[in-house]
Design a protein around this motif. Structure first.
Motif, mmCIF file in Angstrom:
data_model
loop_
_atom_site.group_PDB
_atom_site.id
_atom_site.type_symbol
_atom_site.label_atom_id
_atom_site.label_comp_id
_atom_site.label_asym_id
_atom_site.label_seq_id
_atom_site.Cartn_x
_atom_site.Cartn_y
_atom_site.Cartn_z
ATOM 1 N N SER A 22 -8.515 3.166 8.119
ATOM 2 C CA SER A 22 -9.025 2.219 7.138
ATOM 3 C C SER A 22 -9.844 1.120 7.786
ATOM 4 N N TYR A 72 -14.147 0.837 0.531
ATOM 5 C CA TYR A 72 -12.791 1.152 0.984
ATOM 6 C C TYR A 72 -11.901 -0.038 0.650
ATOM 7 N N GLN A 73 -10.761 0.247 0.024
ATOM 8 C CA GLN A 73 -9.860 -0.796 -0.453
ATOM 9 C C GLN A 73 -8.490 -0.628 0.189
ATOM 10 N N LEU A 74 -7.993 -1.706 0.754
ATOM 11 C CA LEU A 74 -6.706 -1.694 1.444
ATOM 12 C C LEU A 74 -5.594 -2.243 0.549
ATOM 13 N N GLU A 114 2.306 0.778 -2.363
ATOM 14 C CA GLU A 114 0.973 0.509 -1.844
ATOM 15 C C GLU A 114 0.229 1.787 -1.459
ATOM 16 N N ASP A 149 -4.073 3.025 -0.130
ATOM 17 C CA ASP A 149 -5.470 2.701 0.141
ATOM 18 C C ASP A 149 -6.357 3.586 -0.735
ATOM 19 N N ASN A 153 -7.327 8.669 -2.706
ATOM 20 C CA ASN A 153 -6.217 7.748 -2.482
ATOM 21 C C ASN A 153 -5.400 8.180 -1.270
ATOM 22 N N GLN A 167 0.565 4.739 1.201
ATOM 23 C CA GLN A 167 1.230 3.993 2.262
ATOM 24 C C GLN A 167 2.747 4.001 2.055
ATOM 25 N N PRO A 214 -6.583 -4.688 -4.513
ATOM 26 C CA PRO A 214 -6.525 -4.443 -3.068
ATOM 27 C C PRO A 214 -6.435 -5.756 -2.305
ATOM 28 N N SER A 241 -11.034 -5.491 0.759
ATOM 29 C CA SER A 241 -11.947 -4.379 0.505
ATOM 30 C C SER A 241 -13.302 -4.684 1.119
#
Length: 252
Positions: free
Chosen positions: A2, A50-52, A60, A62, A90, A93, A240, A243
């Motif tokens: 990520s 990209y989104q964390l 959770e 990503d 997706n 996590q 997120p 991101s």
């Protein structure tokens, strides 16, 4: 992975920043502009983000977005239409977090410029995946959106409010509802072809709690291309945590 993806997106954005040409063009980062592209004009556009650490029921994951990718055309000076799609991947996590790939559907839309400060956008989305998060699609969805803007000297204040009617999805782990979307932003003119943006983008999230992101980015014009790199910070829990993304528009 990520952090490498986010670093790559930011690096591409900074590269384009150094190539920005002297041509003024203020555009939102993610919100819809309140203008249409003009008669007989055609744009192709693409995006990636990209989104964390998004959350779904406290778990959770990503999220990688490839899109929207599409084309739009100006039928008249006051009306444009277009089509686009977005692919989603997706990465879980937590054990029960979303971990699916698919597409949010094919969207067709029209936009009517009501005044120089307001437009009416409407469209439909279909043929998507009903298992992806956070925007599943199964059937035919309809949406309406009202983008607005106001010039402040060389700068621009803008926003939007809209509503999406979701076709019913009710599986073992996915139930969606109709939802509102909203957002507002500010574009600060730096130089010809270079504007800095601050944007707040949110919605009611059809599969969970509300989303709201605060975005920092830039609109950079060089030749026929406009590039908008950005970073985002989540405000609500389901948003997120961090991101990064970039949108590109190319005038044919």
């Amino acid at each position: 992975m990520s952090r490498k993806v986010i670093g790559a997106l930011l690096g591409v954005g900074l590269t384009f920043a150094g190539q920005a040409a002297a041509q003024a063009d203020q555009r939102p980062l993610l919100l819809s502009p309140a203008t249409v592209i003009g008669s007989h004009q055609t744009d192709i556009f693409a995006g990636m983000a990209y989104q964390l650490a998004r959350e779904d029921d406290g778990d959770e994951y990503d999220n990688l977005l490839v899109g929207p990718v599409g084309v739009r055309h100006g039928l008249t000076d006051q009306f444009e239409y277009g089509v686009y799609f977005t692919f989603v991947r997706n990465y879980e996590q937590d054990e029960d977090a979303p971990d699916d790939s698919g597409h949010e559907g094919l969207t067709a839309y029209g936009k009517l410029e009501l005044t120089e400060n307001m437009a009416l956008e409407f469209g439909t989305t279909l043929n998507g995946d009903d298992e992806i998060k956070p925007y599943p699609n199964d059937g035919i969805d309809f949406f309406i959106n009202l983008p607005m803007q106001r010039s402040l000297g060389d700068n621009l204040v803008y926003g939007e409010v809209g509503y999406t009617i979701k076709d019913n999805i009710d599986t073992d782990d996915t139930k969606v509802e109709n939802y509102l979307n909203w957002g507002f932003g500010y574009a600060h003119h730096i130089d010809e072809g270079v504007n800095l943006n601050l944007e707040f983008v949110g919605d009611e999230n059809p599969t969970g709690d509300n989303h709201m992101d605060m975005l920092f980015g830039a609109s950079l014009q060089f030749g026929q291309a406009n590039v908008r790199p950005y970073m985002g910070i989540g405000i609500y829990d389901d948003s997120p945590d961090l991101s990064a993304g970039m949108n590109l528009t190319w005038r044919l």
